[in-house]
Structures are given as structure tokens and as C-alpha cells.
Write an enzyme that holds these catalytic residues in place. Sequence first.
Site, PDB file in Angstrom:
ATOM      1  N   GLY A 283     -15.070  28.375  13.093  1.00 44.44           N
ATOM      2  CA  GLY A 283     -13.677  28.132  13.932  1.00 44.44           C
ATOM      3  C   GLY A 283     -12.612  28.993  12.863  1.00 44.44           C
ATOM      4  O   GLY A 283     -11.794  29.818  13.797  1.00 44.44           O
ATOM      5  N   HIS A 284     -11.925  28.801  11.899  1.00 45.44           N
ATOM      6  CA  HIS A 284     -11.248  29.807  11.125  1.00 45.44           C
ATOM      7  C   HIS A 284     -11.695  31.368  11.714  1.00 45.44           C
ATOM      8  O   HIS A 284     -10.808  32.427  12.016  1.00 45.44           O
ATOM      9  CB  HIS A 284     -11.364  30.476   9.936  1.00 45.44           C
ATOM     10  CG  HIS A 284     -11.513  28.906   9.371  1.00 45.44           C
ATOM     11  ND1 HIS A 284     -12.073  27.986   8.779  1.00 45.44           N
ATOM     12  CD2 HIS A 284      -9.357  28.418   8.835  1.00 45.44           C
ATOM     13  CE1 HIS A 284     -11.691  26.779   8.406  1.00 45.44           C
ATOM     14  NE2 HIS A 284      -9.971  26.861   8.286  1.00 45.44           N
TER      15      HIS A 284
ATOM     16  N   LEU B 260     -15.307  22.147  14.916  1.00 50.22           N
ATOM     17  CA  LEU B 260     -15.681  23.229  13.569  1.00 50.22           C
ATOM     18  C   LEU B 260     -14.835  22.413  12.712  1.00 50.22           C
ATOM     19  O   LEU B 260     -13.608  22.294  13.223  1.00 50.22           O
ATOM     20  CB  LEU B 260     -15.787  24.143  13.753  1.00 50.22           C
ATOM     21  CG  LEU B 260     -17.668  24.615  14.881  1.00 50.22           C
ATOM     22  CD1 LEU B 260     -16.987  26.153  14.574  1.00 50.22           C
ATOM     23  CD2 LEU B 260     -17.982  23.922  14.107  1.00 50.22           C
TER      24      LEU B 260
END
Lengths: 276, 276
Positions: free
Chosen positions: A32-33, A180
Site C-alpha cells: 500500500g505504501h 493493506l
Amino acid sequence: MKVLHSIAELRAFRQHAGRVVFVPTMGNLHEGHLSLIRLAKQHGDSVIVSIFVNRLQFGVGEDFERYPRTLAQDCAKLESVGTAAVFAPAEDALYPNPQQYCIEPPGIANELCGKFRPGHFRGVTTVVSKLFNIVQPDVAIFGKKDYQQYFVLRDMVLDLNMPIEIIGAETGRAEDGLALSSRNGYLSESDRAEAPRIYRHLSQLRDAVQQGARDFELRCQQVVADLAQHGWKVDYVEVRDAHTLGAPSATSTRLVALIAAKIGNTRLIDNIEIQL
Amino acid sequence: MKVLHSIAELRAFRQHAGRVVFVPTMGNLHEGHLSLIRLAKQHGDSVIVSIFVNRLQFGVGEDFERYPRTLAQDCAKLESVGTAAVFAPAEDALYPNPQQYCIEPPGIANELCGKFRPGHFRGVTTVVSKLFNIVQPDVAIFGKKDYQQYFVLRDMVLDLNMPIEIIGAETGRAEDGLALSSRNGYLSESDRAEAPRIYRHLSQLRDAVQQGARDFELRCQQVVADLAQHGWKVDYVEVRDAHTLGAPSATSTRLVALIAAKIGNTRLIDNIEIQL
């Protein structure tokens, strides 16, 4: 990729970084990051990512101490997606003394997650303001998974005239829909299997509202009941106006359904935007 | 000299202004302000002066409404001392909506003047932060006449990591010692004749302390009594540590004596630093 620990190093780097896109994180990075970083690269010359577990935004009894610190792995991931610099200050670089001046957010910060995490959003606005003042980015990216955080920070920037463009990034999800999150790593195998239930409920709420349902309160209560029946401890299930985060009105053009609930000892949050 | 009213105009001007020194004011400018501009010119390429009577820092019953608005005269004075640009926003340019996010200062903001003007320093920190975010100066200059304001803003900049150097300017004075202040214009002839008494007391306090006196409390009480006897309504007379604004200690190296008192309907403040 530079890994910078002091404010002075970061400021020196920033001088020659061109148009800077900033992605603040608490580390323990996941896909996700990395999708935020990929988005960031489209908006400027240099992506700067901060990694800082911010004590100010954790309440008493929350997971500040056990929050995973994984700097070496995080840096490897960030380098692989083309990050220009990582800013990873020690706690006493950002807080050489107890923080005295805080960015006090308005009442919305005491609703939704703020109701269950007193002072959380003041901790977020304060540390993000400090990081903004250090990094001086042109653009900053926040994930919409933390929708209220994204909302509060975007409003803060407008209200305090900060010269920064805020971009909200869509939530990355596992194949079964689970958003996430660093905290997914806390889940037992059986809790992990149960966890996608909140996204299924959010999707059903969206579908129902888009097909005309307006009995938000009743539907949210039904979701609360179903989650409780499956072992969740529910903080809230709400439908709000996406522009104000207040109650939906007849003139709302976009809504957002939000859930926060604990499975086992792990608090998960998720949300879904609903275009009307 | 440019006179700019919108945030967009100011930001466009700032792009090409080089190293900017910023002097925020509420207008109704006098020689004290002009000395700040002259000092400012020594510290950068362009001096930007803001003129904005900030509603947020006035309490109920204070002089927000009658505070003099004298933009044309102010601009003539500012041009004569080499100001590059004046930023004079309308109220709804800075506050298009009621301000929601505030810079909350610590407890010192509730002492001294803050005790008598609840919320005043939050109004000051908030508007100055907004102006800093708009002007993005390299240096900002504040008069030491408003010593607590200078102290609070300097601390705010450090505590929130704002990339700005703060310079305190010495207080300009009339020949009889009265600190130059926009509010002196409110004084009747007889009150104007009485007004220098507070500077005489401050000078005497400084001389006594430099000659070894440490009975601060007794001496301040004597000043209160003398002022009251001459028709003043005293808010406070205090000796504080200049580095912390807290009570003086055995290790204090610099003190500051401060007075706030009303003569007629006009509240005057003044102070004097005392090197030990």
C-alpha cells in the site's frame, strides 16, 4: 537513495531536490505504501519519504511500543520503487523537548476515530506540520485508507494556508478486499480470514446506497450487529458526507461509509467512497 | 512598492523576491514600525510588510472595531523607508470561513498579558502561522515592545520547526521614554503626560537589580502601589527570566521586567531587559 537522520541533512538535500513530493509514514512498509510512492513519482522531481513512529498520536494503552520498527527492510523497498530520500529522524530530533505548540484541530477530530483515540488527530496534525516545515514539500500524499486523517490534514493545509498540494491515494487491498495496513501483521490466521468482512460490508453499503437506500442508520446498525456476532468489537459504522465528514444531507453529492472495529486485539479501519 | 491584497498576488511576488524579511503589523504605523523596516532591510533582499487587523487576537470588549485603519498613510510611510511590498488582505482573504485549525500555545500564553486577554496568544500564533505560510519568509522581525508575543512566536518557530529566523527588535521610544505604540494615539493630553511613568519604573527596577536587588516581589508591589496612586489600573508588574519567561532563578543570566496597566481607557505595556 539517501537515508537522512538529521533535520540539517534533510534541509541540505531539499535545496537541490526540485519539486518535492512528500509521503509521511510510520514505516513497516507494505505494498500500500509503495503504491503511494509510485503515485508520488508522477507529481514531482523527488520523492521524500519520512519514517517516524510518532509518539504524540498514540494514546495510553495503544501500540506505540510494539509498533514494528523495520528501517532496513523499509529502505530496501523504498529504493526499489525510486524514492529519492528517506528521512528517518530519531525521536529526539523531532522532539528534543516535550512538544509545546500543537495544531489544534476542530470538532471533527473528536468524532469517528477521534472519539475512540482522544488527542490522536492533534498528534497527527502537529507532527505532520513539523514534517512539512522541515521537508517543505510542494505536494504531499496521504492514503485514503485513513480517511479521517486525510480529511483533517487536507483541511488543515487549506485553513492554515500551507503552500502544499494534498493528494489522497486510493486504498490498496489484498485479493480478498482487506485494506493493506501495517496492523494486519498483528492478525492471527483465523482473524486474518475473518478480517475481509468489513470490506464486504462497506461494498454492500455502497451498492445499496447507489441503488437508492437512504436508511443509513438502520443499515449501519445491522452491520454493527453482524460484526458483533462474528466476534468483532465495533467502534463505529457510519455513513458520512465525504466533503464535510458531517451527517449526509439531501444535497450531498459524495458519501463515505466508514468502519472501525477490533478483531482479537487488532483495531482495523476501512472505508469506501460512494458517488451519488 | 507593490501593494498586494490577494494571497495569489503575494505568492506570485514572492517567487522573485529573493531572501525575504517579513514584518507583520496591524497597520497604524509609527516610527517604531519604521525602525523595524530599517532593521529588516539589513537582513535580506526584499522587505514584505503585512497590514492586517486580526480579529482572532482581540477579546470581547477589546478595541478591534475602533483599532485605526490607515492604509494610505501606512503605505506612504512604508514606501519612504524602502519596503518592497505591502500585503494588506481583506478579512475574508485570510478568514474565508471561521478559522478551524489553531496553533495552541503552551501555558505561558495564559500568564502575563495572556491572563488578562484569554485566547489572545492563540490568535497571534494562528494568524502569524498563516502569514508565514503565505509569505514564506526567510526572516521575520518582531518588536520586543510586545515581549511576550516575541517570546511566544520565537518559541513556536523553534518548536514547530518552521524554517524562519526570528529577530527581536529593540523598542522605539519617545524622548520621555514612552514606548512607541499605536495605542498611544488613544491617550488624552494628561494621560500622555502621565504615561512615561511605566518606563521610569522599569528603568529603576533594572538599575536596582543590576546593583544587586533580588527582592523582586516587594519591588513590584511598590510599583503597583505607586501606579495605582497615580490613577493607573494595573494588570501586572513582574520580573521574569528572559529565556523562559518563568520565575527568575539563581541561575538566570538575563531577566526582563514587564508592566501592563491602563491609564484612562488605554492599556499600555512595556518592558526592559536586564543583563545580569
